[in-house]
Design a protein around this motif. Structure first.
Motif, short mmCIF file in Angstrom:
data_model
loop_
_atom_site.label_atom_id
_atom_site.label_comp_id
_atom_site.label_asym_id
_atom_site.label_seq_id
_atom_site.Cartn_x
_atom_site.Cartn_y
_atom_site.Cartn_z
N TRP A 76 0.82 -1.21 0.00
CA TRP A 76 0.00 0.00 0.00
C TRP A 76 0.85 1.26 0.00
O TRP A 76 1.79 1.39 0.77
CB TRP A 76 -0.92 -0.01 1.23
N GLY A 118 1.48 0.59 -6.39
CA GLY A 118 0.10 0.85 -5.99
C GLY A 118 -0.45 2.13 -6.61
O GLY A 118 -1.59 2.17 -7.08
N ILE A 119 0.36 3.18 -6.61
CA ILE A 119 -0.06 4.46 -7.19
C ILE A 119 -0.30 4.32 -8.69
O ILE A 119 -1.31 4.76 -9.23
CB ILE A 119 1.02 5.54 -6.92
N LYS A 162 -3.40 2.21 -9.62
CA LYS A 162 -4.64 2.98 -9.45
C LYS A 162 -4.81 3.98 -10.60
O LYS A 162 -5.93 4.26 -11.04
CB LYS A 162 -4.63 3.71 -8.10
N SER A 218 -6.05 1.99 -13.53
CA SER A 218 -7.45 1.63 -13.31
C SER A 218 -8.37 2.82 -13.55
O SER A 218 -9.48 2.67 -14.10
CB SER A 218 -7.64 1.11 -11.88
N ALA A 219 -7.91 4.02 -13.16
CA ALA A 219 -8.72 5.22 -13.36
C ALA A 219 -8.96 5.48 -14.85
O ALA A 219 -10.04 5.93 -15.26
CB ALA A 219 -8.05 6.43 -12.71
N ARG A 274 -11.60 2.98 -15.95
CA ARG A 274 -12.91 3.35 -15.40
C ARG A 274 -13.53 4.49 -16.21
O ARG A 274 -14.73 4.47 -16.54
CB ARG A 274 -12.78 3.76 -13.94
N GLU A 317 -6.66 12.30 -5.56
CA GLU A 317 -7.22 11.27 -4.66
C GLU A 317 -6.27 10.08 -4.53
O GLU A 317 -6.08 9.53 -3.43
CB GLU A 317 -8.57 10.80 -5.19
N ILE A 318 -5.68 9.69 -5.65
CA ILE A 318 -4.74 8.55 -5.63
C ILE A 318 -3.55 8.84 -4.73
O ILE A 318 -3.15 8.02 -3.90
CB ILE A 318 -4.28 8.22 -7.07
N THR A 328 -4.51 9.06 -1.00
CA THR A 328 -4.70 7.71 -0.47
C THR A 328 -3.36 7.05 -0.17
O THR A 328 -3.19 6.39 0.86
CB THR A 328 -5.49 6.84 -1.47
#
Length: 337
Positions: free
Chosen positions: A167, A172-173, A176, A179-180, A183, A243-244, A247
């Motif tokens: 994490w 991880g960054i 994401k 994935s964004a 999406r 946001e990424i 987080t």
């Protein structure tokens, strides 16, 4: 060993990660009077040595290569090696350590002291000049937090790889961020400038091509290389990228808090001082959106007396200094017998 070293004796320190593997050759120094700068006699670098990524055999081949090259670059024969310390990502269990130690025993003479630890331990030692005390946070391709008390208790958080728990890491960054993009393309998430910038970064023309690019090679470092794109989008005001990163900051800070609380490093009132060593490309980023500074600010809100350390030496040197300290402790113990 005492405070004097035998002329010509050397220590090998290795930092083996998911992206690269570094070995340094240092002279056996008269602790605790360590010179500044440290006299690095030889240094070598190679690729990944995380056995979970490349397999046990490839990992050993890489480790052997960097150790041989560091000695060769130093002009030192193997017979002068007094101790070897490997700090390796992917070494998370005593069985893994023992396997690696058995392999080393077949390479070096029986009088050479051998130590194998997780790479986080070497990173901690790089900030404490070889002493195992306090806490280290690593955030590069992967992430892990590791801590030690003065009496030898230890604890860790994260560091279980991209599926089980890296994490806040570069992987991880970046994952994401990818994935964004998908999406947004599917209509399941908001539009984001990550789409155009990641595609341009990878020389792709559409999100559909991103699927093939991603699964063609799932190596962690390859994915993590996209982090600068996410950071640049956040700097330019992209809500999703922000946001990424926020987080990621929270995840890294939570890992530190988990270790500090388990070991009670900050005392019962969370106000005792303890060293917090911070290492890794994600934390060292020098952009306007500085993940490392944000993590520090979050930690200091909870532990105002945490002593933040940005190491002056690399983790491979930390591994060598750790070996020297362990040698010194053994010598003192033998002296009292």
């Amino acid at each position: 060993m005492g405070s004097e070293s035998n002329s010509g004796d050397v220590i090998l320190g290795v930092d083996g990660g998911a992206t690269s593997t570094v070995c340094v050759c240092l002279p056996l120094l008269p602790l605790p009077d360590i010179p500044d700068p440290l006299p690095v006699l030889g240094r070598a670098i190679a690729g990944c040595s995380n056995q979970n990524s490349v397999g046990e055999q490839a990992s050993k081949e890489t480790l052997l290569k960097v150790m041989e090259e560091a000695l060769s670059n130093a002009g030192i024969k193997q017979s002068h090696v007094r101790a070897v310390c490997l700090g390796l990502s992917g070494i998370n269990h005593p069985i893994d350590q023992e396997k690696m130690l058995n392999w080393l025993r077949n390479i070096f003479p029986s009088d050479v002291k051998l130590y194998v630890r997780n790479d986080a331990v070497a990173a901690l030692a790089s900030g404490t000049m070889g002493k195992l005390s306090g806490c280290v946070l690593i955030a590069g391709t992967g992430s892990i937090c590791y801590g030690f008390t003065e009496d030898g208790q230890e604890a860790r958080a994260a560091g279980a790889g991209p599926v089980l728990g890296d994490w806040g890491s570069g992987y991880g960054i970046a994952a994401k961020g990818l994935s964004a993009v998908m999406r947004a393309h599917d209509g399941r998430g908001p539009e984001t400038m990550l789409t155009s910038r990641i595609l341009r970064w990878l020389s792709l023309s559409s999100p559909e091509e991103l699927i093939r690019w991603t699964y063609a090679d799932l190596s962690w470092a390859r994915i993590a290389a996209i982090v600068p794109v996410v950071v640049s989008c956040a700097e330019d005001g992209d809500v999703i990228a922000n946001e990424i990163l926020n987080t990621a900051v929270n995840e890294l800070a939570v890992s530190v808090r988990a270790v500090v609380q388990r070991l009670c490093l900050a005392g019962k009132d969370d106000n005792d001082s303890f060293p917090l060593v911070m290492v890794g490309g994600v934390l060292e980023a020098n952009q306007k959106w500085n993940i490392g500074n944000e993590v520090i600010n979050s930690i200091l809100k909870t532990y105002p007396r945490a002593s933040i350390i940005r190491p002056k030496v690399e983790p491979a040197v930390g591994a060598a200094l750790l070996a020297m300290n362990l040698l010194l402790k053994e010598a003192k113990c033998n002296g009292h017998r």
